[in-house]
Scaffold this motif. Sequence first.
Motif, PDB file in Angstrom:
ATOM      1  N   UNK A  89      -8.167   2.936   2.267  1.00  0.00           N
ATOM      2  CA  UNK A  89      -9.617   2.861   2.494  1.00  0.00           C
ATOM      3  C   UNK A  89     -10.373   3.303   1.248  1.00  0.00           C
ATOM      4  N   UNK A  90      -9.864   4.346   0.583  1.00  0.00           N
ATOM      5  CA  UNK A  90     -10.538   4.811  -0.639  1.00  0.00           C
ATOM      6  C   UNK A  90     -10.561   3.705  -1.694  1.00  0.00           C
ATOM      7  N   UNK A  91      -9.434   3.023  -1.846  1.00  0.00           N
ATOM      8  CA  UNK A  91      -9.407   1.927  -2.808  1.00  0.00           C
ATOM      9  C   UNK A  91     -10.356   0.809  -2.386  1.00  0.00           C
ATOM     10  N   UNK A  92     -10.266   0.416  -1.111  1.00  0.00           N
ATOM     11  CA  UNK A  92     -11.033  -0.739  -0.640  1.00  0.00           C
ATOM     12  C   UNK A  92     -12.530  -0.448  -0.615  1.00  0.00           C
ATOM     13  N   UNK A  93     -12.901   0.840  -0.509  1.00  0.00           N
ATOM     14  CA  UNK A  93     -14.320   1.185  -0.453  1.00  0.00           C
ATOM     15  C   UNK A  93     -14.868   1.499  -1.839  1.00  0.00           C
ATOM     16  N   UNK A  94     -14.000   1.505  -2.842  1.00  0.00           N
ATOM     17  CA  UNK A  94     -14.472   1.704  -4.206  1.00  0.00           C
ATOM     18  C   UNK A  94     -14.606   3.157  -4.617  1.00  0.00           C
ATOM     19  N   UNK A  95     -14.038   4.095  -3.834  1.00  0.00           N
ATOM     20  CA  UNK A  95     -14.038   5.484  -4.269  1.00  0.00           C
ATOM     21  C   UNK A  95     -12.997   5.661  -5.377  1.00  0.00           C
ATOM     22  N   UNK A  96     -13.263   6.552  -6.339  1.00  0.00           N
ATOM     23  CA  UNK A  96     -12.201   6.903  -7.283  1.00  0.00           C
ATOM     24  C   UNK A  96     -11.072   7.560  -6.497  1.00  0.00           C
ATOM     25  N   UNK A  97      -9.832   7.097  -6.696  1.00  0.00           N
ATOM     26  CA  UNK A  97      -8.773   7.559  -5.780  1.00  0.00           C
ATOM     27  C   UNK A  97      -7.731   8.435  -6.467  1.00  0.00           C
ATOM     28  N   UNK A  98      -7.082   7.941  -7.503  1.00  0.00           N
ATOM     29  CA  UNK A  98      -5.997   8.730  -8.112  1.00  0.00           C
ATOM     30  C   UNK A  98      -6.516   9.512  -9.315  1.00  0.00           C
TER      31      UNK A  98
END
Lengths: 231, 59
Positions: free
Chosen positions: B50-59
């Motif tokens: 979800x973080x990736x798909x929502x455009x949040x910085x993830x890693x």
Amino acid sequence: MFGKVVTSALFAGFAAGLIAALLQLYFVQPVLLHAELYEGGELIHFGAESAVPAHLDVGGIDVVRDGLSVLFTVLVYTGYAFIMVGAMALASDRGIAVDARRGILWGLAGFVAFQFAPAFSLPPELPGVAAADVTLRQIWWAATAISTALALALIAFGKGWAAWGAAIVLLLAPHVIGAPQPEVFTGPVPPELGGEFAGRALGVGMAAWVTLGAFAGFFWSRELAGALQTA
Amino acid sequence: MTTQTQTAQGQAARGSAAGAAIAALLIGAAIIFVTGHVQASTLHDAAHDVRHATGFPCH
């Protein structure tokens, strides 16, 4: 008043979050799974002897993983719904009309503030792409979202060139300052997949935000009308 | 007298609307922070896609 905000936000966030989750699982998740094969080394893009096929069936549903994605998508959009209905409550209090149709504009503004503006300098990332320190990117992301949201509020509700000028500065500043970028590009994922992922993530995000705005406007105007009748 | 009462009620309503709005903004921001940004590994793994798909910085 607070109870009405909470009710509207929960209904709107849950409804929009479910729709967003389904769109994400269908359109975005296959691209992400495809990219993870490059991230894990099962597929190799650069320097491979044989050409790697661009189309790959990575389908199938992982109940736990996809279930968690549905849960967290609903949570994220519920969070956004609280922010949006809170802002709608402030607007109603100042005599600005809010309903489902106007909610679509609110949703578009939310999309621009929380997804499109951050993506302008920090596009949605596939797993495995090169990126700068995550904390720095998160700070930049949050600052950009807040600054853009304030700018859009100034454009929508401000009067005169002082407000509009401040809005232009707030819109431009995060991108003039610039997002944290990696020192070198090391990602193993084909750029074509990265482009498809960014486009799909933004498209699904826009659909989800427009839905969220319409639901938030609908539920909030209903709650407010109920409050006026009982008063 | 009536006008004064109405004004007082209006001010009270405005105060409660602002309070409710600020509380809602804080709750929303807290939910976004926990679901989208906290790096604790269990939370990160669960919210990863979800973080990736929502455009949040993830890693």
